[in-house]
Enzyme design. Structure first.
Site, mmCIF file in Angstrom:
data_model
loop_
_atom_site.group_PDB
_atom_site.id
_atom_site.type_symbol
_atom_site.label_atom_id
_atom_site.label_comp_id
_atom_site.label_asym_id
_atom_site.label_seq_id
_atom_site.Cartn_x
_atom_site.Cartn_y
_atom_site.Cartn_z
ATOM 1 N N LYS A 185 0.840 -1.210 0.000
ATOM 2 C CA LYS A 185 0.000 0.000 0.000
ATOM 3 C C LYS A 185 0.865 1.246 0.000
ATOM 4 O O LYS A 185 0.627 2.177 -0.771
ATOM 5 C CB LYS A 185 -0.903 -0.007 1.241
ATOM 6 C CG LYS A 185 -1.566 1.343 1.525
ATOM 7 C CD LYS A 185 -2.452 1.314 2.762
ATOM 8 C CE LYS A 185 -1.762 1.582 4.075
ATOM 9 N NZ LYS A 185 -1.469 2.992 4.373
ATOM 10 N N ASN A 186 1.869 1.259 0.879
ATOM 11 C CA ASN A 186 2.632 2.502 1.059
ATOM 12 C C ASN A 186 3.643 2.764 -0.054
ATOM 13 O O ASN A 186 4.320 3.796 -0.047
ATOM 14 C CB ASN A 186 3.307 2.525 2.434
ATOM 15 C CG ASN A 186 2.267 2.743 3.532
ATOM 16 O OD1 ASN A 186 1.115 3.069 3.248
ATOM 17 N ND2 ASN A 186 2.675 2.559 4.781
ATOM 18 N N ARG A 240 -8.672 -0.618 4.606
ATOM 19 C CA ARG A 240 -7.763 0.389 4.057
ATOM 20 C C ARG A 240 -6.416 -0.229 3.697
ATOM 21 O O ARG A 240 -5.729 0.259 2.809
ATOM 22 C CB ARG A 240 -7.529 1.503 5.088
ATOM 23 C CG ARG A 240 -8.717 2.407 5.294
ATOM 24 C CD ARG A 240 -8.314 3.575 6.146
ATOM 25 N NE ARG A 240 -7.110 4.192 5.612
ATOM 26 C CZ ARG A 240 -6.256 4.911 6.315
ATOM 27 N NH1 ARG A 240 -6.465 5.123 7.586
ATOM 28 N NH2 ARG A 240 -5.201 5.431 5.751
ATOM 29 N N ASP A 292 4.784 0.539 11.985
ATOM 30 C CA ASP A 292 3.565 -0.074 11.448
ATOM 31 C C ASP A 292 3.404 -1.539 11.861
ATOM 32 O O ASP A 292 2.396 -2.163 11.524
ATOM 33 C CB ASP A 292 3.541 0.032 9.910
ATOM 34 C CG ASP A 292 3.313 1.463 9.442
ATOM 35 O OD1 ASP A 292 2.941 2.315 10.270
ATOM 36 O OD2 ASP A 292 3.518 1.728 8.243
ATOM 37 N N ARG A 317 1.175 14.548 13.435
ATOM 38 C CA ARG A 317 1.639 14.349 12.062
ATOM 39 C C ARG A 317 1.618 15.627 11.223
ATOM 40 O O ARG A 317 0.824 15.781 10.290
ATOM 41 C CB ARG A 317 0.828 13.243 11.379
ATOM 42 C CG ARG A 317 0.912 11.943 12.126
ATOM 43 C CD ARG A 317 0.178 10.846 11.424
ATOM 44 N NE ARG A 317 0.911 10.275 10.306
ATOM 45 C CZ ARG A 317 0.375 9.415 9.454
ATOM 46 N NH1 ARG A 317 -0.865 9.051 9.565
ATOM 47 N NH2 ARG A 317 1.106 8.926 8.482
ATOM 48 N N CYS A 324 -5.021 13.310 12.951
ATOM 49 C CA CYS A 324 -4.977 11.883 12.633
ATOM 50 C C CYS A 324 -4.877 11.134 13.943
ATOM 51 O O CYS A 324 -4.234 11.593 14.872
ATOM 52 C CB CYS A 324 -3.770 11.588 11.758
ATOM 53 S SG CYS A 324 -3.534 9.847 11.495
HETATM 54 C C1 EPZ Z 1 4.515 6.867 6.381
HETATM 55 O O1 EPZ Z 1 3.814 7.950 6.957
HETATM 56 C C2 EPZ Z 1 3.526 5.728 6.274
HETATM 57 N N1 EPZ Z 1 2.418 6.134 5.412
HETATM 58 C C3 EPZ Z 1 3.021 5.352 7.657
HETATM 59 O O2 EPZ Z 1 2.174 4.227 7.518
HETATM 60 C C4 EPZ Z 1 4.213 4.982 8.528
HETATM 61 O O3 EPZ Z 1 3.758 4.734 9.838
HETATM 62 C C5 EPZ Z 1 5.243 6.118 8.548
HETATM 63 O O4 EPZ Z 1 5.619 6.464 7.192
HETATM 64 C C6 EPZ Z 1 6.509 5.766 9.301
HETATM 65 O O5 EPZ Z 1 7.094 4.630 8.736
HETATM 66 C C7 EPZ Z 1 2.518 6.003 4.089
HETATM 67 O O6 EPZ Z 1 3.549 5.632 3.545
HETATM 68 C C8 EPZ Z 1 1.311 6.332 3.280
HETATM 69 P P1 EPZ Z 1 6.805 10.202 8.275
HETATM 70 P P2 EPZ Z 1 4.442 9.398 6.895
HETATM 71 O O7 EPZ Z 1 6.762 11.411 7.421
HETATM 72 O O8 EPZ Z 1 5.216 9.482 5.623
HETATM 73 C C9 EPZ Z 1 7.120 13.527 11.715
HETATM 74 C C10 EPZ Z 1 0.190 2.991 7.832
HETATM 75 O O9 EPZ Z 1 -0.357 2.465 8.827
HETATM 76 N N2 EPZ Z 1 6.947 14.550 10.673
HETATM 77 O O10 EPZ Z 1 7.948 9.280 8.098
HETATM 78 O O11 EPZ Z 1 3.366 10.362 7.144
HETATM 79 C C11 EPZ Z 1 5.850 12.717 11.911
HETATM 80 O O12 EPZ Z 1 4.937 13.384 12.740
HETATM 81 C C12 EPZ Z 1 0.790 4.371 7.896
HETATM 82 O O13 EPZ Z 1 0.260 2.436 6.714
HETATM 83 C C13 EPZ Z 1 7.120 15.877 11.018
HETATM 84 O O14 EPZ Z 1 7.379 16.220 12.172
HETATM 85 O O15 EPZ Z 1 5.446 9.374 8.120
HETATM 86 C C14 EPZ Z 1 6.402 11.456 12.531
HETATM 87 O O16 EPZ Z 1 6.622 11.647 13.898
HETATM 88 C C15 EPZ Z 1 0.475 5.074 9.158
HETATM 89 N N3 EPZ Z 1 6.957 16.835 10.054
HETATM 90 C C16 EPZ Z 1 7.755 11.304 11.840
HETATM 91 O O17 EPZ Z 1 8.086 12.595 11.305
HETATM 92 C C17 EPZ Z 1 6.652 16.511 8.768
HETATM 93 O O18 EPZ Z 1 6.526 17.418 7.936
HETATM 94 C C18 EPZ Z 1 7.773 10.313 10.701
HETATM 95 O O19 EPZ Z 1 6.725 10.622 9.790
HETATM 96 C C19 EPZ Z 1 6.523 15.148 8.412
HETATM 97 C C20 EPZ Z 1 6.681 14.187 9.391
#
Ligand code: EPZ
Length: 429
Positions: free
Chosen positions: A22-23, A408, A316, A131, A126
């Site tokens: 998915k991701n 999902r 995840d 996030r 969320c």
């Molecule tokens: C991706 O989310 C995945 N989603 C998530 O999977 C997964 O949990 C996550 O990566 C971590 O591996 C998809 O790929 C669609 P991040 P993403 O940007 O990209 C912080 C699932 O269940 N952050 O790596 O949104 C954020 O808050 C989902 O399939 C900022 O602070 O995650 C988090 O603490 C849920 N500012 C950390 O970084 C930003 O601008 C990592 O987030 C962006 C992120």
């Protein structure tokens, strides 16, 4: 609303085919906006999030066709989707659509890179934490995009195009890396992304972008270098296997005991999770097109885990591993470092008899002799599947409500598990 009923106690034995990730599928679909030519994606999982993203892309003017069944294909063989963004008529992504799926915010990158403008709703809250998108906007700003926020929308403008730059992420972010790479492919000059995410889904996106004519090196390392090109073209790409689905079923087998071949997947996509499973008492046996998970006899050992960006233990899989540890012979400590509020499953697992105590960003899981079935309600995708894992060994019936969370991210979950002997059914209505 549908619910899933599981009668616990059956071992899992057989074969589970793993779907496309998915991701990876989501950013790959979004990358179709970068070119006017067709992007053909194979092995796309049949998931609610994929359907929703097709709607969102359609709203921008992207056409899609889903190819029918071909000889040798089964219900679990992923679908082939052709996306064509030759006539994008709208660079706005409205709140009603973006609010339903956070990843759709990422359309901002290809839209502003190819058309010089985008108006995309902020994704909003969320369940698994705040996030923010500050790092995504930082990356775009570094590439010369003017970013303003107005009435809940991000308005991004780059009338003269994007300019390559150095982007140094202060923390590892998957979304930030996806956005930076996609935008940089069409920027003028070189972009260097430091502290890039190394997740396999980033590598998969970069592989596809290279097929589309992008010039990218270093995907899968901390430093990705993108040399911008004037335009990208069409390509055919197969989505890589879903490592989270793989790890989830591996944990389900470790939980119930038995012997299951996970096929169409790769053990190298989840090194730390498999290492932890071995420590917990499961055998992992490589096979030609996947690997076998086996646990016969011996009980589960407690293992401490800390979630981390790839190649660390994935956030995840944290909920699923916690479900597994509820039956370990001792206490395990599970620390969540990626999202600040990803422990909602703790209270729900407690309804099944789990003994879990929260201590800041860690959960202390004291293994119990038995879990007992109960009606439960999940709050997010991975939390819901942790309840499935617990339900597989709980005595009596576990009824999981709000199944739309599972839909999902898990393709044909009941079919895949019941074929291996689980007593699991979906009840409609
Ligand atoms: C991706 O989310 C995945 N989603 C998530 O999977 C997964 O949990 C996550 O990566 C971590 O591996 C998809 O790929 C669609 P991040 P993403 O940007 O990209 C912080 C699932 O269940 N952050 O790596 O949104 C954020 O808050 C989902 O399939 C900022 O602070 O995650 C988090 O603490 C849920 N500012 C950390 O970084 C930003 O601008 C990592 O987030 C962006 C992120």
């Amino acid at each position: 609303m549908d619910r899933i009923r599981i009668t616990g106690g059956a071992e899992l034995n057989g074969t589970i085919p793993i779907s496309g990730a998915k991701n990876a599928a989501l950013p790959l679909m979004i990358a179709s906006l970068l070119t006017g030519e067709a992007l053909e994606l194979r092995n796309v999982p049949r998931l609610a999030d994929v359907g929703l993203l097709l709607r969102i892309l359609g709203n921008h003017g992207v056409d899609h066709t889903v190819t029918g069944k071909r000889p040798g294909q089964t219900a679990e063989t992923g679908q082939t989707i052709r996306l064509g963004a030759s006539s994008v008529i709208d660079t706005t992504a409205p709140y009603e659509l973006v609010a339903k799926m956070r990843a759709s915010f990422w359309v901002i990158a290809p839209l502003v890179a190819r058309f010089g403008e985008a108006k995309v709703s902020l994704p909003g809250g969320c369940a698994i934490g705040t996030r923010p998108v500050d790092l995504l906007l930082m990356a775009l700003t570094r590439l010369g995009v003017e970013v303003a926020i107005d009435a809940g929308y991000v308005i991004a403008k780059a009338p003269k195009g994007l300019k390559g730059a150095e982007i140094d992420f202060p923390k590892v972010t998957v979304s930030g890396t996806h956005v930076a790479v996609m935008a940089a492919t069409l920027a003028e000059g070189q972009t260097i992304i430091e502290n890039a995410a190394r997740e396999p889904e980033i590598v998969d996106l970069c592989d596809c972008l290279v097929k589309m004519g992008a010039r990218i090196t270093g995907a899968g390392t901390r430093r990705i270098v993108v040399d911008g090109v004037a335009r990208l073209h069409g390509a055919v790409h197969t989505v890589l296997p879903d490592r989270i689905e793989t790890g989830t079923y591996a944990m389900a087998v470790a939980m119930t005991g038995g012997d299951v071949l996970l096929e169409n997947t790769r053990a190298d996509l989840l090194p730390s999770a498999l290492d932890v499973l071995r420590q917990a008492g499961a055998e992992i046996i490589p096979e030609r097109d996947g690997f076998r998970v086996r646990r016969n006899g011996g009980g589960l050992r407690p293992v401490d885990v800390v979630t981390d960006p790839y190649p660390g233990f994935p956030t995840d899989l944290q909920a699923q591993f916690m479900a597994l540890m509820t039956r370990a012979g001792g206490t395990s400590r599970i620390r969540e470092t990626i999202f600040e509020n990803r422990f909602m499953h703790v209270q729900v697992l407690a309804r099944l008899g789990a003994q879990i105590r929260l201590d800041g960003d860690a959960a202390l899981v004291e293994g119990v002799e038995r879990l007992t079935g109960a009606p439960v309600m999940a709050t997010d995708l991975r939390a819901s599947v942790s309840l499935v894992i617990a339900g597989l060994v709980a005595e009596g019936d576990t009824e999981i409500h709000r199944v739309y969370h599972l839909d999902r991210g898990f393709e044909a979950l009941e079919a895949k598990l019941s074929r291996c002997g689980a007593r699991i059914e979906r009840i409609s209505g």
